[in-house]
Scaffold this motif. Sequence first.
Motif, PDB file in Angstrom:
ATOM      1  N   HIS A 211       0.816  -1.214   0.000  1.00 48.31           N
ATOM      2  CA  HIS A 211       0.000   0.000   0.000  1.00 48.31           C
ATOM      3  C   HIS A 211       0.848   1.262   0.000  1.00 48.31           C
ATOM      4  N   CYS A 219      -3.029  -3.324   4.781  1.00 51.53           N
ATOM      5  CA  CYS A 219      -4.418  -3.006   5.064  1.00 51.53           C
ATOM      6  C   CYS A 219      -4.932  -4.003   6.106  1.00 51.53           C
ATOM      7  N   HIS A 223      -6.420  -9.199   2.044  1.00 47.47           N
ATOM      8  CA  HIS A 223      -5.533  -8.746   0.968  1.00 47.47           C
ATOM      9  C   HIS A 223      -4.101  -8.713   1.481  1.00 47.47           C
ATOM     10  N   CYS A 224      -3.945  -8.214   2.701  1.00 42.83           N
ATOM     11  CA  CYS A 224      -2.646  -8.292   3.374  1.00 42.83           C
ATOM     12  C   CYS A 224      -2.772  -9.370   4.451  1.00 42.83           C
TER      13      CYS A 224
HETATM   14 ZN   LIG Z   1      -3.710  -4.953   1.677  1.00 41.40          ZN
END
Ligand SMILES: [Zn+2]
Length: 499
Positions: A211, A219, A223-224
């Motif tokens: 990011h 995040c 996603h992370c």
């Molecule tokens: Zn992320």
Amino acid sequence: MYFRATFIALGVFTFVSLHSQTKTVYYNQSPEYSSIHRIYEGVVIRVTDSIPVPGVEISVDRLGTEVYTNSAGYFKFEAPENISAINLKKEGFIGAREVILGNNKFEIAMFPENPTKTEEQLIQKSYVLTSFNDLSGESLKANESRLKSMLKTEVPAVIRVLMPDNTVVVMSTDEYLKGVVPAEVPASWDMDALKAQAVAARSYASVNFKHNSQGADVCTSTHCQAWKSTQNERTTQAVNETSNFSVKYQGAIINALFFSHCNGTTRNNESVWAGTPVPYLRSVSCPCGFTAHNAHGVGMCQYGTQAMALKDSTWESILKWYYTGTTVDKTQLVYGTLKGAIYQGSDNTNLSNRITGATVTLNNGLEVTSANEGLYSFDIVPGQYTVTASKPGYRSAAVTRDITAGNTIWGSIELTPNVGISDLPSQNVIIYPNPARDHFNINISEEANVTITNLTGQIKYNGKIRNKKLDISQWQPGIYIIKITDSGYSFTDRLIVTE
Ligand SMILES: [Zn+2]
Ligand SMILES: [Zn+2]
């Protein structure tokens, strides 16, 4: 130069393989593109310091240029969902490391063209996930501080967390992890499973920065890594008691991928995504007890950690089981500094004796030029080093120093002006007997290149010698030219060979 990202059936980009322009592989015929389009977006950064790279030309397959990255290194374009390659082009750069997947967003770190051997080694060590088989060349002089930033050997002190409302909260890494572990696994799990999760999450967070364009590192979604504000006493204990521990491969923190559960065997990274086999992401057997994969299956199986912990495996052994060939530690690589002045004359404190513009080379390949006041400096991994200084008109000289962590060791080097043999008294080159018949001796005050030719230029002898007895019994009688050279100076004499 281009690199090519391979698109695979799972619908995610993961690894990129690097090709020079001449090696870029294209389709023999145009692929049939899907009518379904998707948005591709991401950020392109420099691998050496994570600074965004603007003006990168991005093209897809052979469809032509889609877009250029903006001043923040950001790009976004729409293209068919089944494109096969994204090509990036920017003067001075080649290829990239791993493209981060998830939500159609990418982070692509570009490598400088022509890195030094040392830079290559550090890139390879630091980014084992990458395939970058075309790195070569030594023209780019290494900059140690940039190399340092590439070696992810330490857990960052703080993490910038992108919150769901798009605000960025900076918190200590452990504070962040105290919100990750209970979001990733049940807090009721065995403490060793919780600790394995904490260390894997810490390792992952240390090397993934998806990011950057939003001013954040991670995040709060999968996603992370999943993160929630609610903490739990047991997971907090797992984070606290493993503080600063990370999983490393060859000294660099790994990209510690993990997933919910497998089917009894984890997967090799390259069998799930395109790319080069990653030595620590190998398929291993897993006691999680499921018969199907629920995710990518690469790295650590979360349910497997609980199964292992219940069978009394420690968190360290769990991590080493899922991440092949790794170590688990909290040692921090501390550099030392080798610094010195290049000078001539007996007094190196006299600034007028300092020599600027000398080439200063470390035996690990790093090279700098002595700057103002003749100074040079290297920040390097502790160990013994030999540093050599050279400059035209001077004889090269070297010193050897032991570099210790956190300390500055001085290694000043005195250069003496290059006195050629022709500058020396003639008795420093002695050729006898002369005339000679079966042999003659050549004695030089110091080792030098000696070439002996006949009058037609035919070389009769060539070698780097100091004192030598030469057999000339087979030489034709006549006059021979003896040329002695040393660092640009030369001395010529004649040898008469008699019948
Ligand atoms: Zn992320
Ligand atoms: Zn499993």
